[in-house]
Write a protein that holds these residues in place. Structure first.
Motif, PDB file in Angstrom:
ATOM      1  N   ARG A  12      12.204   5.804 -11.319  1.00 49.19           N
ATOM      2  CA  ARG A  12      11.364   6.983 -11.095  1.00 49.19           C
ATOM      3  C   ARG A  12      11.448   7.944 -12.274  1.00 49.19           C
ATOM      4  N   SER A  13      12.638   8.060 -12.852  1.00 44.62           N
ATOM      5  CA  SER A  13      12.808   9.000 -13.970  1.00 44.62           C
ATOM      6  C   SER A  13      12.069   8.541 -15.218  1.00 44.62           C
ATOM      7  N   ASP A  73       8.056  -3.067  -8.759  1.00 35.39           N
ATOM      8  CA  ASP A  73       8.013  -1.826  -7.985  1.00 35.39           C
ATOM      9  C   ASP A  73       7.768  -2.170  -6.510  1.00 35.39           C
ATOM     10  N   LYS A  74       8.007  -1.204  -5.654  1.00 35.43           N
ATOM     11  CA  LYS A  74       7.728  -1.379  -4.227  1.00 35.43           C
ATOM     12  C   LYS A  74       6.420  -0.671  -3.898  1.00 35.43           C
ATOM     13  N   ALA A 114       5.928   3.173  -5.125  1.00 39.25           N
ATOM     14  CA  ALA A 114       7.081   3.999  -4.765  1.00 39.25           C
ATOM     15  C   ALA A 114       7.712   4.668  -5.978  1.00 39.25           C
ATOM     16  N   ASN A 115       7.912   3.924  -7.055  1.00 34.48           N
ATOM     17  CA  ASN A 115       8.634   4.467  -8.213  1.00 34.48           C
ATOM     18  C   ASN A 115       7.717   4.921  -9.348  1.00 34.48           C
ATOM     19  N   LEU A 116       6.608   4.214  -9.510  1.00 38.56           N
ATOM     20  CA  LEU A 116       5.688   4.595 -10.580  1.00 38.56           C
ATOM     21  C   LEU A 116       5.013   5.932 -10.260  1.00 38.56           C
ATOM     22  N   SER A 159       2.242  -2.972   6.098  1.00 37.66           N
ATOM     23  CA  SER A 159       3.178  -2.648   7.177  1.00 37.66           C
ATOM     24  C   SER A 159       3.697  -1.223   7.141  1.00 37.66           C
ATOM     25  N   GLY A 160       3.643  -0.578   6.000  1.00 40.55           N
ATOM     26  CA  GLY A 160       4.185   0.769   5.912  1.00 40.55           C
ATOM     27  C   GLY A 160       5.625   0.804   5.456  1.00 40.55           C
ATOM     28  N   GLY A 161       6.305  -0.344   5.466  1.00 36.14           N
ATOM     29  CA  GLY A 161       7.698  -0.383   5.045  1.00 36.14           C
ATOM     30  C   GLY A 161       7.875  -0.572   3.561  1.00 36.14           C
ATOM     31  N   GLY A 162       6.796  -1.014   2.885  1.00 31.51           N
ATOM     32  CA  GLY A 162       6.876  -1.255   1.448  1.00 31.51           C
ATOM     33  C   GLY A 162       7.360  -2.649   1.121  1.00 31.51           C
TER      34      GLY A 162
END
Length: 670
Positions: free
Chosen positions: A69-70, A89-90, A108-110, A130-133
């Motif tokens: 993420r950073s 990535d997720k 999620a991270n990008l 599904s929403g869970g990634g």
């Protein structure tokens, strides 16, 4: 052939050295199955040079392609400047059913969202919805076209999971391993060194996999922090999702009625695990409707939302921390006391198939993590998923009949737990009666732990008491199940009572003992056991004793012998002398060591009034024979206690606090 060689011979390319995962993980918050997927591609072989190159390659992939993420802006720059770039990535996907009418991805991270994604990618990978990634390897592109409404493009997408598995091949290869070897292979596969765990400990660790191998299985584990309760549900399978127990809702778990009507997590995942499932001070009140829906789903594999009824096969797992030790809970409350109050209802808890005693699991330290070969977790995850289609409970009917007083839910819970453990340990269905009964005892205890608490929580259950027992078909013998914590708690109370009685007896007449021939069975991890409790009454009044135990060889085993002698010393009047003959054995190169230890022991116990003599002879049988007419056969000799951990441990000075190894003893009057 050593286990390592056997594993590589039969499963080369499907196993990986487990310490490599930690080597490449570093500080990256990447699930183990993602890392092992990569390791399996580059170093799933026993060649140090190839492994070194493979580890370097995986590290490079993580460094260059995994999105921190950073570093998101740096990665965006690479995509933009290079035109296309591969990332890990997720992502989550949802349907934008407005004017755009397209599927859109959120990274999620990008840190980008509302990115259009091709419909065929979604159709081929429905879990994206599904929403869970889902962790994926993606090829991303950037459009510089002035007219482009969206700059980011998903060119290619590959979920991180093995392409296919051959269940028949896996089952066939199981036959090449003994039950012990296979159990150890599974322990390595979940990242633990089997030599640090006894059989019961291994069963507890592996039982966390039952929700992955059984449809609609309801599992709960409560215990101290740091014991790895949630690890299997978060790290070891792409088919399970771990969510915070305080962050669940009807919409997230089941169906969102107010939004798009999308089905929740139970519709997409094989296992939905609720982590930190405990009542915290100041936490929000539990949604009663959620408990009812979950309760119905756990019983009937279906749930109603609005006008629709939905079917699903997801297993439910609940993991949380306990607030008090077990004796406190047994005396003052119950073993479910730490979960949210809204769930402490008889009807809800009765749906639990197994309650695993998390308080028995040791806090995981670095020395217990495996550095040997185990299955690539994604490979075993796919096989466990495939095994969900089958029922192994019928194996149980070959060997036993469950007691008729057990309710339908009790029997279903026991059978589902047994089926799950069979799939894990004996997928080829070649299991002996003795092996099957060991598994059955563990499964019955897991359900009895639930039922014992229901008697406390809900008075209505007391109206129909049941007996957790079974009859063995081959012998007609009836076996009654008991939970280890009940045995240990009763033993602790008994120790206290005996100490009080001892104080009373010092000023009163010696009691008359009513001793009978019987069999004593000790369980793995049982406490409240001592040489005094096991042997003292049966050896009282004896002047000549023979102890035959071929495995008094290591220093701790000689210490056991010393403690046995101390027990004998306190078991007689000070002026009485006892002759103790010890018959044992050691390999020829170590016999002088044994003789030195025995000579030193003989000198030490002389002051107790014990004349110790010895013979080094090789005999298999283990027993104590006394001239008062009693003979005690010893399944493990004096070596009944587990290794004591740490330098300062109460168990080191108090046998009652030590954990036992499973064994049997038979008391005979001759």
């Amino acid at each position: 052939m050593e286990l390592k060689e056997k594993i590589i011979l039969h499963f080369e390319g499907k196993v990986v050295r487990k310490d490599l995962t930690a080597l490449v993980k570093g500080n990256n918050p990447v699930p183990a199955y993602v890392l092992e997927f990569l390791l399996g591609q580059y170093c799933a072989i026993d060649d140090e040079e190839i492994i070194k190159q493979g580890v370097d390659k995986v590290r490079t992939v993580i460094k260059d392609n995994y999105v921190h993420r950073s570093d998101a802006e740096t990665v965006k720059h690479k995509i933009r400047s290079q035109g296309t770039y591969k990332i890990i990535d997720k992502i989550n996907v949802h349907l934008n059913d407005g004017a755009a009418n397209v599927y859109e991805a959120q990274f999620a991270n990008l840190g980008i969202s509302k990115i259009p994604i091709a419909e065929n990618m979604v159709s081929n990978n429905p879990k994206l919805l599904s929403g869970g990634g889902v962790w994926c390897i993606l090829t991303m592109a950037y459009s510089h076209d002035e007219e482009a409404s969206v700059r980011w493009l998903v060119v290619d997408l590959k979920p991180i999971q093995v392409a296919n598995v051959n269940l028949e091949e896996y089952i066939d290869k199981r036959a090449a391993f003994t039950a012990s070897e296979w159990t150890d292979l599974l322990m390595h596969s979940i990242g633990l060194k089997p030599e640090y765990f006894n059989q019961r400990d291994k069963f507890i660790q592996l039982s966390r996999l039952i929700p992955h191998v059984e449809n609609n299985y309801n599992f709960i584990e409560l215990g101290p922090k740091g014991t790895g309760k949630s690890h299997i549900f978060s790290e070891l399978s792409p088919h399970g999702v771990l969510v915070s127990g305080g962050d669940v809702s009807k919409a997230r778990l089941f169906v969102n009625n107010t939004g798009r009507g999308a089905i929740g997590l139970v519709g997409y995942w094989d296992v939905v695990a609720l982590d930190e499932f405990e009542q915290e001070k100041g936490s929000k009140r539990t949604d009663g409707d959620l408990v009812k829906i979950m309760q119905n789903y756990m019983a009937n594999q279906s749930f109603n939302r609005g006008k629709e009824t939905y079917q699903a096969t997801a297993s439910m797992a609940f993991v949380g921390n306990t607030k008090h030790n077990v004796p406190y809970m047994l005396k003052n409350s119950h073993l479910f006391e730490s979960i949210p109050e809204g769930y402490i209802k008889g009807a809800f808890l009765d749906r639990m198939h197994m309650y695993v005693p998390g308080w028995e699991v040791r806090i995981l330290k670095s020395n217990v993590f495996s550095n040997e070969y185990g299955f690539i977790v994604d490979y075993i995850a796919e096989l466990l998923r495939e095994l969900r289609k089958y029922d192994y409970a019928t194996i149980l009917d070959e060997y036993v009949i469950l007691d008729g007083s057990l309710t339908t839910r009790d029997k279903t819970a026991i059978r589902k737990s047994f089926s799950g453990m069979m799939k894990l340990l004996y997928p080829h269905k070649q299991v002996s009666e003795e092996e099957a009964l060991v598994v059955l005892d563990f499964c019955m205890e897991g359900r009895k732990r639930v039922k014992d608490q229901l008697y406390i929580i809900d008075e209505t259950f007391k109206a129909e008491p049941v007996e957790f027992s079974y009859k063995i078909n081959s012998s007609g013998k009836v076996v009654i199940s008991e939970t280890l914590e009940n045995l240990n708690y009763k033993a602790e109370l008994q120790v206290q009572e005996e100490e009080e009685e001892q104080t009373t007896q010092e000023t009163s007449q010696e009691p008359i003992l009513n001793l009978k021939p019987h069999q004593q069975i000790l369980k793995d991890n049982q406490t409240g056991i001592s040489y005094k409790k096991l042997f003292a009454n049966y050896l009282k009044g004896a002047f000549n004793l023979t102890l035959q135990d071929p495995y008094i060889r290591l220093p701790y085993q000689f210490k056991n012998l010393l403690e046995f002698c101390v027990m004998l010393g306190y078991n007689k009047d000070p002026e009485v002398e006892i002759n103790l003959e010890v018959i044992t054995w050691n390999n020829e190169e170590y016999q002088q060591d044994s003789i030195a230890y025995l000579e030193e022991l003989a000198e030490t116990v002389q002051e107790l009034g014990i004349h110790l003599t010895y013979r080094l002879e090789h005999h298999h049988d283990r027993f104590i024979a006394a001239d008062n007419g009693w003979k005690i056969t010893l399944g493990r000799g004096l070596d009944i206690f587990e290794k004591i951990e740490g330098r300062f441990n109460i168990a080191d000075v108090d046998q009652n606090r030590r954990k036992c190894k499973s064994c049997e003893m038979t008391y005979l009057k001759i």
